[in-house]
Write a protein that holds these residues in place. Structure first.
Motif, PDB file in Angstrom:
ATOM      1  N   VAL A 160      27.276   0.876   0.757  1.00 34.93           N
ATOM      2  CA  VAL A 160      28.237   1.294   0.468  1.00 34.93           C
ATOM      3  C   VAL A 160      29.516   2.296  -0.742  1.00 34.93           C
ATOM      4  O   VAL A 160      28.811   3.882  -0.287  1.00 34.93           O
ATOM      5  N   GLU A 161      29.247   1.622  -1.385  1.00 36.44           N
ATOM      6  CA  GLU A 161      29.171   3.541  -2.603  1.00 36.44           C
ATOM      7  C   GLU A 161      28.117   3.817  -2.889  1.00 36.44           C
ATOM      8  O   GLU A 161      29.047   4.705  -3.064  1.00 36.44           O
ATOM      9  N   ARG A 177      30.289  -2.431   9.397  1.00 36.27           N
ATOM     10  CA  ARG A 177      30.886  -1.597   8.252  1.00 36.27           C
ATOM     11  C   ARG A 177      30.219  -0.589   7.395  1.00 36.27           C
ATOM     12  O   ARG A 177      30.538   0.308   6.780  1.00 36.27           O
ATOM     13  N   PHE A 178      29.251   0.152   7.994  1.00 35.06           N
ATOM     14  CA  PHE A 178      28.092   0.904   7.509  1.00 35.06           C
ATOM     15  C   PHE A 178      28.266   2.398   8.695  1.00 35.06           C
ATOM     16  O   PHE A 178      27.806   3.278   8.488  1.00 35.06           O
ATOM     17  N   ALA A 179      28.806   2.111  10.242  1.00 33.86           N
ATOM     18  CA  ALA A 179      28.106   3.041  11.508  1.00 33.86           C
ATOM     19  C   ALA A 179      29.219   4.201  10.642  1.00 33.86           C
ATOM     20  O   ALA A 179      28.698   5.429  10.754  1.00 33.86           O
ATOM     21  N   PRO A 180      30.257   3.663  10.662  1.00 33.35           N
ATOM     22  CA  PRO A 180      31.620   5.391   9.754  1.00 33.35           C
ATOM     23  C   PRO A 180      30.653   5.638   9.139  1.00 33.35           C
ATOM     24  O   PRO A 180      31.575   6.811   8.739  1.00 33.35           O
ATOM     25  N   LEU A 181      29.986   4.837   7.997  1.00 35.81           N
ATOM     26  CA  LEU A 181      29.280   5.717   6.902  1.00 35.81           C
ATOM     27  C   LEU A 181      28.406   7.058   7.019  1.00 35.81           C
ATOM     28  O   LEU A 181      27.724   7.470   6.248  1.00 35.81           O
ATOM     29  N   SER A 182      27.873   6.982   8.640  1.00 36.07           N
ATOM     30  CA  SER A 182      26.269   7.268   8.562  1.00 36.07           C
ATOM     31  C   SER A 182      26.332   8.091  10.203  1.00 36.07           C
ATOM     32  O   SER A 182      27.061   8.270  10.619  1.00 36.07           O
ATOM     33  N   ASP A 183      25.081   8.571  10.216  1.00 32.42           N
ATOM     34  CA  ASP A 183      24.723   9.473  10.806  1.00 32.42           C
ATOM     35  C   ASP A 183      23.999   8.941  12.363  1.00 32.42           C
ATOM     36  O   ASP A 183      23.922   9.855  13.355  1.00 32.42           O
ATOM     37  N   HIS A 184      23.151   8.643  11.369  1.00 36.16           N
ATOM     38  CA  HIS A 184      21.981   7.894  12.604  1.00 36.16           C
ATOM     39  C   HIS A 184      22.274   5.996  12.388  1.00 36.16           C
ATOM     40  O   HIS A 184      22.175   5.578  11.124  1.00 36.16           O
ATOM     41  N   LEU A 185      22.088   5.534  13.152  1.00 35.29           N
ATOM     42  CA  LEU A 185      21.339   3.919  12.800  1.00 35.29           C
ATOM     43  C   LEU A 185      19.564   3.684  13.000  1.00 35.29           C
ATOM     44  O   LEU A 185      18.746   4.425  13.440  1.00 35.29           O
ATOM     45  N   VAL A 239      32.512   0.902  17.171  1.00 32.41           N
ATOM     46  CA  VAL A 239      33.075   1.066  15.739  1.00 32.41           C
ATOM     47  C   VAL A 239      34.005   2.522  16.281  1.00 32.41           C
ATOM     48  O   VAL A 239      33.396   3.208  16.101  1.00 32.41           O
ATOM     49  N   ASP A 240      34.813   2.919  15.415  1.00 30.39           N
ATOM     50  CA  ASP A 240      35.856   3.847  15.254  1.00 30.39           C
ATOM     51  C   ASP A 240      35.323   4.482  13.876  1.00 30.39           C
ATOM     52  O   ASP A 240      35.300   4.169  12.889  1.00 30.39           O
ATOM     53  N   GLY A 241      35.572   5.497  14.638  1.00 29.52           N
ATOM     54  CA  GLY A 241      34.330   6.417  13.595  1.00 29.52           C
ATOM     55  C   GLY A 241      32.723   6.650  13.933  1.00 29.52           C
ATOM     56  O   GLY A 241      32.252   7.293  13.002  1.00 29.52           O
ATOM     57  N   ALA A 242      32.223   6.106  13.974  1.00 26.37           N
ATOM     58  CA  ALA A 242      30.371   6.543  14.822  1.00 26.37           C
ATOM     59  C   ALA A 242      30.266   7.526  14.971  1.00 26.37           C
ATOM     60  O   ALA A 242      30.733   7.757  16.720  1.00 26.37           O
ATOM     61  N   PRO A 243      29.239   7.844  15.160  1.00 27.88           N
ATOM     62  CA  PRO A 243      28.808   8.704  15.945  1.00 27.88           C
ATOM     63  C   PRO A 243      28.049   8.206  17.089  1.00 27.88           C
ATOM     64  O   PRO A 243      27.382   6.972  17.075  1.00 27.88           O
ATOM     65  N   SER A 244      28.073   8.715  18.139  1.00 22.54           N
ATOM     66  CA  SER A 244      28.317   7.962  19.088  1.00 22.54           C
ATOM     67  C   SER A 244      26.198   8.157  19.600  1.00 22.54           C
ATOM     68  O   SER A 244      25.737   9.432  19.263  1.00 22.54           O
ATOM     69  N   ILE A 245      25.735   7.451  19.943  1.00 24.48           N
ATOM     70  CA  ILE A 245      24.162   7.261  20.051  1.00 24.48           C
ATOM     71  C   ILE A 245      23.730   6.880  21.902  1.00 24.48           C
ATOM     72  O   ILE A 245      24.818   5.709  22.144  1.00 24.48           O
ATOM     73  N   PRO A 246      23.107   7.363  23.045  1.00 23.42           N
ATOM     74  CA  PRO A 246      22.439   9.171  22.548  1.00 23.42           C
ATOM     75  C   PRO A 246      24.025   9.705  22.326  1.00 23.42           C
ATOM     76  O   PRO A 246      25.077   9.500  23.179  1.00 23.42           O
TER      77      PRO A 246
END
Length: 328
Positions: free
Chosen positions: A129-130, A180-188, A204-211
């Motif tokens: 995360v950091e 934890r990581f979805a809001p920090l990421s662009d892709h899974l 998850v709030d703030g996660a980019p939607s897939i697709p």
């Protein structure tokens, strides 16, 4: 539209061969290419471990169309995140915007080499995360000073930034990691065709939607060969480590450890997990669970460095045709 990629396995081929394979994979029609980032192979029989970032720089210049990605880099122990930020920005410039930075919490096999120990998984995730936050901060181009629980950055700045920002994919293996990581990421990024990962991600709030703006990038090993038994033997020799699963594989420190852990894995055990032989329809069936689970991008691993040239010359094009006909 499902995209299909080719995996540059740094554990099973030398650096010049990897660049040559990358060019051939682009020529036969793969949509993207991912590269592992290892200091060790899993098993001694694989026999290689060149520096992935050096190889990817050469691949970026040798190719024109395919997207490129690290699958995946650990930016916390062997590499400091400030250095990863610099490398990713430079590679994105060389690739003319085709690069995605794939990140993960790492494996003991690769990270133990610098003598900093191997933290528990919760600590590794805290560190990741950091690290992502540091990389994001440096990719703004601003002068960055950071004082965190795990890393310090002192007046750092990335001087050469690409026109196309570096997007980040993060490897996740369960609900806790996704949240934890979805809001920090662009892709899974994931290696199991688990639809639950994607549904959890999208909730998850703030996660980019897939697709949508986000992609789900999976990976699956195959062992194509005109001789089925030769394929099974090769897969067992070089890829039986795959049978252990992530919970085991993340913590083993050496090739000797992997050899010991897989001592009793039989050829038939490997063949039950990895499609082996000339049957392209069987390979398609093994890949199918990924797109059924909602993965948008699927990278194939051809097991055995010595078999790659023949796979790309004889099987890759018809296999891609079958995959694209079957996939949504």
């Amino acid at each position: 539209m499902t995209r299909f990629g080719y995996t540059l396995m740094t554990e099973q081929s030398g650096p010049k061969d990897l660049v040559r394979h990358a060019v051939a994979a682009e020529r036969v029609g793969f949509d993207f290419e991912v590269s592992s980032d290892h200091y060790f192979p899993w098993l001694s029989a694989q026999g290689h471990a060149p520096h992935a970032w050096t190889v990817l720089g050469a691949v970026a210049h040798a190719t024109e169309r395919v997207d490129l990605m690290t699958y995946v880099t650990c930016p916390t122990i062997r590499y400091h995140p400030a250095v990863v930020a610099q490398k990713a920005a430079t590679l994105q410039i060389l690739a003319d915007g085709r690069f995605t930075l794939g990140l993960g919490a790492g494996e003991n096999l690769n990270e133990h080499v610098v003598g900093e120990g191997w933290p528990a998984v919760d600590v590794r995730q805290d560190m990741l995360v950091e690290a992502i936050e540091i990389i994001r901060a440096l990719h703004t181009g601003d002068l960055t000073t950071w004082e965190g629980d795990h890393f310090r950055v002192d007046s750092a700045r990335i001087w050469d930034l690409p026109d196309e920002p570096v997007q980040i994919g993060v490897a996740v293996g369960g609900e806790k990691a996704v949240n934890r990581f979805a809001p920090l990421s662009d892709h899974l990024v994931a290696t199991e065709p688990d639809a639950g990962l994607i549904s959890t991600w999208n909730a998850v709030d703030g996660a980019p939607s897939i697709p949508g703006t986000g992609r789900a990038v999976g990976q699956i090993p195959i062992c194509w060969d005109p001789d089925e038994q030769a394929a099974i033997t090769r897969a067992h020799e070089q890829f039986r480590w795959f049978a252990g699963g992530w919970a085991v594989n993340a913590d083993l420190p050496t090739t000797a450890g992997f050899a010991g852990a897989t001592k009793f894995v039989r050829e038939e055990d490997v063949a039950a997990q990895i499609p082996c032989g000339p049957d392209l329809d069987a390979i398609v069936e093994s890949v199918k669970p990924f797109w059924e689970a909602g993965f948008t991008d699927i990278a194939l691993v051809q097991v055995g460095g010595d078999s790659v040239d023949r796979f790309l010359a004889e099987a890759a094009e018809p296999l891609l045709e079958k995959l694209r006909s079957a996939a949504p």
